[in-house]
Write an enzyme that holds these catalytic residues in place. Structure first.
Site, mmCIF file in Angstrom:
data_model
loop_
_atom_site.group_PDB
_atom_site.id
_atom_site.type_symbol
_atom_site.label_atom_id
_atom_site.label_comp_id
_atom_site.label_asym_id
_atom_site.label_seq_id
_atom_site.Cartn_x
_atom_site.Cartn_y
_atom_site.Cartn_z
ATOM 1 N N ASP A 192 -1.797 5.508 -5.248
ATOM 2 C CA ASP A 192 -2.117 4.682 -4.085
ATOM 3 C C ASP A 192 -2.494 3.252 -4.474
ATOM 4 O OD1 ASP A 192 -4.469 5.063 -1.267
ATOM 5 O OD2 ASP A 192 -2.953 3.557 -1.760
ATOM 6 N N ASP B 125 0.819 -1.205 0.000
ATOM 7 C CA ASP B 125 0.000 0.000 0.000
ATOM 8 C C ASP B 125 0.860 1.265 0.000
ATOM 9 O OD1 ASP B 125 -2.228 1.494 2.490
ATOM 10 O OD2 ASP B 125 -1.927 1.914 0.355
HETATM 11 N N1 LIG Z 1 -5.807 1.889 1.642
HETATM 12 C C1 LIG Z 1 -5.378 0.940 2.664
HETATM 13 C C2 LIG Z 1 -6.342 -0.162 2.863
HETATM 14 C C3 LIG Z 1 -6.135 -1.387 2.271
HETATM 15 C C4 LIG Z 1 -7.066 -2.409 2.478
HETATM 16 C C5 LIG Z 1 -8.167 -2.142 3.282
HETATM 17 C C6 LIG Z 1 -9.146 -3.168 3.561
HETATM 18 C C7 LIG Z 1 -9.135 -4.462 3.147
HETATM 19 C C8 LIG Z 1 -10.275 -5.029 3.690
HETATM 20 C C9 LIG Z 1 -10.909 -4.052 4.394
HETATM 21 O O1 LIG Z 1 -10.239 -2.889 4.318
HETATM 22 N N2 LIG Z 1 -8.373 -0.944 3.840
HETATM 23 C C10 LIG Z 1 -7.472 0.034 3.632
#
Ligand SMILES: NCc1ccc(-c2ccco2)nc1
Length: 331
Positions: free
Chosen positions: A220, A36
């Site tokens: 991103d 990420d």
């Molecule tokens: N932008 C970072 C990020 C990556 C994956 C997630 C995610 C995966 C499953 C639930 O939430 N959330 C934020």
């Protein structure tokens, strides 16, 4: 040193996120993590989590690693733009990606994760590749895998070659000329926000005229979609039969059989075109004939985001030199 590892879509039907296999500890424990560039914490599902918060994920068990060392009295807590969150404690251990090893990498172990992480059984944690200034560990913030690996790398770079509904790669320490066509156009990065922040030179909808306008945004890899100013969204979706901004679904939706234009964005004089197939992102619910768009409005975010829908249309070089720059090429 160099490394190369697969970027695998977590879902066979929609590119919600991509995971990459990594090895942690001795003997190596293999987890699949979401790389990420929009954050800077390396955290994993761990043996410290209550069983109720684990649903199929692979956990890191520091007690089973002879090289794991607790970083005493250090904790972390993070909340992402999508509302998901996690928090925990910190170990250091050996961390290997595609043959490239960092010893004493801070591995943040989750003691608590939000329900959306529990529900995503194919993501075992995240590897933050943003700038280390964003790391949430207290009282001493920790360095990202990239910052730790950089001094040992042939070149201080990593590249993202994400693909639509198929497996791509993250390369570390080298630029693979076979992965792109034409030239790489590099533009400056503003590191102050802690993200890979750059300015796009404008956009075009389908075969329409290019609108030269500066769009400040972040590259991103950890965000699925593209989020841009409302004026650009209006210009795009006015070309889509039956498109509407839905309060119910929280963004632009349209009939799945609508014909979509492509979307082109500028990187200096260069142009990257996102095919229309990437923008017809997914049915709003399984089997629905209403589809959710891959381009959405950034008005509620306060930041424009070039997420996976845009990144997978290009070969992207995250160059960690002095100063850092970001490069884009067609492929
Ligand atoms: N932008 C970072 C990020 C990556 C994956 C997630 C995610 C995966 C499953 C639930 O939430 N959330 C934020």
């Amino acid at each position: 040193d160099t490394g190369s590892a697969a970027a695998i879509p977590v879902n066979p039907n929609y590119d919600i996120a991509y995971v990459t296999p990594v090895s942690i500890g001795t003997p190596p424990q293999t987890l699949h993590l979401d790389f990420d560039t929009g954050s800077s914490d390396l955290w994993v599902f761990s043996s410290h989590l209550p069983a109720s918060q684990i649903r199929g994920q692979t956990i890191y068990v520091p007690a089973n690693s002879s090289t794991a060392k607790l970083l005493a009295d250090h904790t972390w807590s993070i909340t992402y733009g999508d509302g998901s969150a996690s928090r925990g404690n910190v170990y250091v251990d050996n961390f290997t990606v595609g043959g490239l090893t960092v010893e004493n990498q801070a591995v943040q172990c989750a003691l608590q994760v939000s329900t959306s992480f529990t529900r995503e059984s194919n993501i075992d944690g995240l590897v933050g590749l943003g700038f280390s200034t964003l790391n949430t560990v207290v009282p001493k913030s920790q360095l990202t895998f990239f910052d730790n690996a950089k001094p040992h790398m042939d070149e201080p770079v990593f590249t993202a070659d994400l693909k639509w509904k198929s497996e791509g790669t993250y390369d570390f320490g080298f630029i693979d000329e076979k992965k792109y066509t034409g030239k790489i156009t590099y533009v400056p990065v503003n590191t102050s926000p802690g993200y890979w922040t750059f300015t796009s030179s404008g956009y075009a909808v389908g075969s329409g005229n290019f609108s030269a306008t500066s769009i400040v945004g972040i590259a991103d890899t950890g965000t699925s979609l593209v989020y841009l100013p409302p004026s650009i969204l209006t210009a795009y979706y006015r070309q889509v039969e039956g498109a509407t901004s839905s309060r119910t679904y929280g963004g632009y939706v349209f009939p799945c059989n609508s014909k979509l234009p492509s979307f082109t964005f500028g990187i200096g004089e260069a142009r990257i075109t996102i095919p229309s197939s990437y923008i017809s992102y997914a049915p709003v619910t399984a089997g629905s004939s209403t589809c959710f768009g891959g381009l959405q409005s950034s008005s509620s975010l306060g930041i424009n985001i070039w997420g996976d829908v845009a990144l997978k249309a290009a070969f992207v070089v995250f160059h960690g030199g002095n100063p850092p720059t970001i490069g884009w090429a067609k492929k």
